[in-house]
Scaffold this active site. Structure first.
Site, PDB file in Angstrom:
ATOM      1  N   CYS A 114       0.754  -1.178   0.035  1.00  0.00           N
ATOM      2  CA  CYS A 114       0.039  -0.041  -0.133  1.00  0.00           C
ATOM      3  C   CYS A 114       1.056   1.175  -0.012  1.00  0.00           C
ATOM      4  O   CYS A 114       1.527   1.555  -0.962  1.00  0.00           O
ATOM      5  CB  CYS A 114      -1.100  -0.053   1.079  1.00  0.00           C
ATOM      6  N   HIS A 221      -3.794  -4.422   0.909  1.00  0.00           N
ATOM      7  CA  HIS A 221      -3.321  -4.919   1.970  1.00  0.00           C
ATOM      8  C   HIS A 221      -3.225  -6.436   2.172  1.00  0.00           C
ATOM      9  O   HIS A 221      -3.986  -6.997   2.926  1.00  0.00           O
ATOM     10  CB  HIS A 221      -3.941  -4.001   3.154  1.00  0.00           C
ATOM     11  N   GLU A 223      -1.333  -8.282   3.892  1.00  0.00           N
ATOM     12  CA  GLU A 223      -1.051  -8.721   5.139  1.00  0.00           C
ATOM     13  C   GLU A 223      -2.269  -9.055   5.884  1.00  0.00           C
ATOM     14  O   GLU A 223      -2.466  -9.778   6.551  1.00  0.00           O
ATOM     15  CB  GLU A 223      -0.097  -7.669   6.065  1.00  0.00           C
TER      16      GLU A 223
END
Ligand code: MN
Length: 253
Positions: A114, A221, A223
């Site tokens: 990001c 994102h 993660e």
């Protein structure tokens, strides 16, 4: 030995001037990034924005994960702030730009997520849309700032077949979350855009030769989607693998 992956810390959007509060009081480590590195077999080390140590830190890590966060100060790409610019964090910007400069010099593998992708593009000479909705052209722009939880996907992306990113993701079509206010405008020369949203917004970039210097950035994102699909976990494994190869090369040099 597990490669050491530096993970840049996020900061509380604390508006007190530097020197009026201890640095440690406003560092915030997002554990999703740390867990992603751990799951992939790397040793994560959270890096606070200590700009004086940027050069030394870059020499101690085998890989760098630039985490997400607030808007990057547009002066790093030669622009004045527009009225739609969000909060910027001077200490974090200065640290990440310095750290990344040293890491790029040493050919440390870098994964940007990001904001991290945006920082990578700017450090290499690219620019950003300070505010995607007002600057990209509203015709056909899809929502890139979802209201749903981070693990839910909101839009699709198309990944260039034959790219390194496609082989890492093991897919050329992916559903991703979207939490970004800014996006890449002018792409930096050493990077190649390898994934787009349907409106043309760049969603992933990689270095022109991943085996030479491993640089990869994703606009979503990943993660937060590790439990949703292996594609997202694969990005962390790819960083850790590249870091292990870099560590071997460094030890042999
Ligand atoms: Mn998006």
């Amino acid at each position: 030995m597990a490669p050491i992956i530096g993970v840049t810390a996020t900061l509380k959007e604390d508006l007190e001037p530097v020197g009026q509060r201890p640095l440690g009081s406003f560092i915030r480590a997002d554990l999703d990034y740390v867990d992603g590195v751990l799951e992939a077999g790397g040793t994560p080390v959270v890096l606070p924005p200590f700009v004086e140590a940027a050069g030394e830190l870059a020499g101690k890590i085998d890989g760098l994960l630039l985490s997400g966060g607030s808007d990057l100060d547009p002066s790093y790409y030669g622009e004045e702030p527009t009225t739609e610019l969000g909060v910027t964090l001077p200490e974090r910007d200065a640290f990440e730009m310095a750290l990344l400069g040293h890491a790029l010099e040493r050919s440390v593998p870098v994964l940007g997520i990001c904001r991290g992708l945006q920082v990578l593009n700017v450090a290499l000479g690219g620019t950003l849309y300070q505010d995607l909705p007002s600057q990209f052209g509203t015709d056909g722009l899809i929502a890139h700032r979802q209201q749903m939880p981070k693990w839910q996907w909101t839009h699709e992306i198309e990944v260039s077949g034959g790219s390194g990113t496609a082989s890492i993701l093991e897919s050329t079509e992916l559903r991703v979350n979207s939490y970004h206010h800014q996006a890449i405008k002018d792409l930096a020369e050493p990077l190649v855009a390898v994934a787009y949203a349907s409106d043309g917004v760049i969603e992933a970039v990689e270095s022109s030769d991943l085996s030479d210097h491993w640089l990869l950035g994703v606009q979503w994102h990943a993660e937060a989607m590790r439990d949703v699909g292996s594609e997202h976990r694969n990005l962390f494994s790819a960083l850790v693998n590249a870091a292990a190869r870099y560590a071997l090369r460094r030890a042999a040099a």
